[in-house]
Scaffold this active site. Structure first.
Site, PDB file in Angstrom:
ATOM      1  N   PHE A  27     -34.248 -50.447 -43.222  1.00 28.09           N
ATOM      2  CA  PHE A  27     -34.087 -51.264 -44.651  1.00 28.09           C
ATOM      3  C   PHE A  27     -35.629 -51.572 -44.709  1.00 28.09           C
ATOM      4  CE2 PHE A  27     -33.603 -54.363 -47.608  1.00 28.09           C
ATOM      5  CZ  PHE A  27     -32.337 -54.157 -48.131  1.00 28.09           C
ATOM      6  N   ASP A  80     -36.456 -60.260 -46.386  1.00 29.32           N
ATOM      7  CA  ASP A  80     -35.454 -60.191 -45.371  1.00 29.32           C
ATOM      8  C   ASP A  80     -36.122 -60.435 -43.826  1.00 29.32           C
ATOM      9  OD1 ASP A  80     -32.949 -60.281 -44.088  1.00 29.32           O
ATOM     10  OD2 ASP A  80     -33.147 -58.154 -43.588  1.00 29.32           O
ATOM     11  N   ASN A 129     -39.759 -54.245 -56.524  1.00 27.87           N
ATOM     12  CA  ASN A 129     -39.664 -53.839 -55.175  1.00 27.87           C
ATOM     13  C   ASN A 129     -39.052 -52.339 -54.776  1.00 27.87           C
ATOM     14  OD1 ASN A 129     -40.177 -56.347 -53.398  1.00 27.87           O
ATOM     15  ND2 ASN A 129     -38.211 -57.007 -54.697  1.00 27.87           N
ATOM     16  N   PHE A 329     -30.826 -56.614 -56.767  1.00 25.88           N
ATOM     17  CA  PHE A 329     -30.318 -56.706 -55.431  1.00 25.88           C
ATOM     18  C   PHE A 329     -30.198 -55.183 -55.064  1.00 25.88           C
ATOM     19  CE2 PHE A 329     -30.190 -60.961 -56.584  1.00 25.88           C
ATOM     20  CZ  PHE A 329     -30.306 -61.783 -55.587  1.00 25.88           C
TER      21      PHE A 329
END
Length: 349
Positions: A27, A80, A129, A329
């Protein structure tokens, strides 16, 4: 209130399972501010590569290194902890002398570049992003392949991810308790998290209900439409429906759903009646948002991942790349592809 896992799918519930984030390298997030450092000013923009550190922890460590107060270090968004992420931090360090930030050391972090900047980097001040995700142990390659093709054309629901609501929905539960007791909440972070969770849950509910009832891209009388990539909106009238539908089909316009709060929601007539009915049972959350003077706003119902590409490493492993605008998201994309398994089925972005 519909649980996140039960929100309506645009492409139907995925037929297979897969593992999201078997390790942090699966990720990868690269922050896109949409601008370059000015090269002068009392602030310093620092681009950090991090793995295993949350944003606030790194910001506090940077403040300590620079011998400034923690509040003098800001960032555009939280990233994150359990991922490989590139993001910018901003430190207010007046004076002509430039600190040697190459000497900043923190396990799991690396300074990639830094430069002077005129303005403070504020929360939300980013363009978007870029994501690189690896899905492993995919049980149905053909289903995922077809879904990726369909997402290129139809997008995905622009749901707020489960992480918006806290671990186990704790932020939404906090908002409900607050709404029911009317007890003052002094903690500014809690207030922000709880109000955000309340409004996000109501938005998700409206989108889920619209997906159930009709084609989510079908313009109805009174819809609030916005130009793709813009925040302002206008209301659709009966006389314009055919032309507006053409522009929606061309992805020039986006149909929005309410982020409920105080003031008018933005829709009228048929569209307003639908939105009000979709969240009619959530009177406590609506009253909380009005009481706390959270202004109503709009958000596009659909999300079109940009620069979407993918590569199958083998029959059970796929690498997916895409770019999303700020506030969207990646997990809302992934949920349309696979039923996620593992500890990181819901993660912060």
């Amino acid at each position: 209130m519909i649980e996140f896992d039960n929100l309506t799918y645009l492409h139907g519930k995925p037929q297979g399972t897969g593992l999201l984030k078997a390790n942090p390298e699966d990720f990868v997030v690269v922050e896109d501010l949409g601008f370059e450092p000015d090269g002068e000013g009392e602030h310093i923009l620092v681009r950090i590569l991090k793995n295993g550190c949350n944003t606030r922890f790194v910001a506090d460590a940077l403040a300590k290194f620079l011998k400034i107060h923690a509040r003098e270090v800001s960032f555009a968004g939280q990233k994150d902890k359990h991922a490989v992420t590139e993001q910018w931090l901003c430190a207010r360090v007046p004076g002509k002398e430039m600190p040697d930030l190459s000497a900043f050391q923190l396990e799991g972090c690396q300074v990639l570049e830094y430069a002077r900047h005129k303005r403070k980097l504020r929360l939300g001040a980013l363009k978007g992003n870029a994501f690189t995700l690896v899905l492993r142990e995919v049980s149905n390659r053909d289903d995922v392949e077809q879904r990726l093709i369909d997402i290129c054309v139809k997008g995905v629901p622009n749901y707020f991810g489960a992480q918006r609501f806290g671990i186990g929905g704790s932020n939404l539960q906090g908002a409900l308790r607050w709404a029911q007791t009317n007890t003052p909440v002094r903690d500014r972070n809690k207030r922000s998290f709880w109000l955000s969770a309340a409004r996000s849950a109501l938005f998700n509910q409206i989108v889920a209900e619209r997906l159930k009832k009709a084609d989510v891209n079908q313009v109805v009388d009174g819809d609030a439409l916005q130009l793709a990539g813009h925040g302002s909106w206008f209301v659709a009238t009966t006389e314009e429906l055919a032309e507006l539908q053409r522009r929606v089909n061309d992805k020039e316009l986006m149909i929005t759903a309410a982020l409920p709060g105080s003031g008018e929601w933005g829709t009228q007539r048929e569209a307003l009646a639908f939105e009000q009915a979709a969240v009619a049972a959530e009177t406590e959350l609506q009253a909380l948002l009005v009481r706390e003077k959270v202004e109503a706003a709009r958000r596009a119902m659909l999300l079109y991942p940009q620069q979407l590409s993918w590569n199958w490493w083998d029959d059970v492993t796929v690498e997916i790349r895409f770019w999303l605008p700020a506030g969207s998201f990646a997990t809302s994309v992934v949920r349309e592809l696979i039923n996620t398994t593992g500890d990181y089925a819901h993660i912060a972005e």
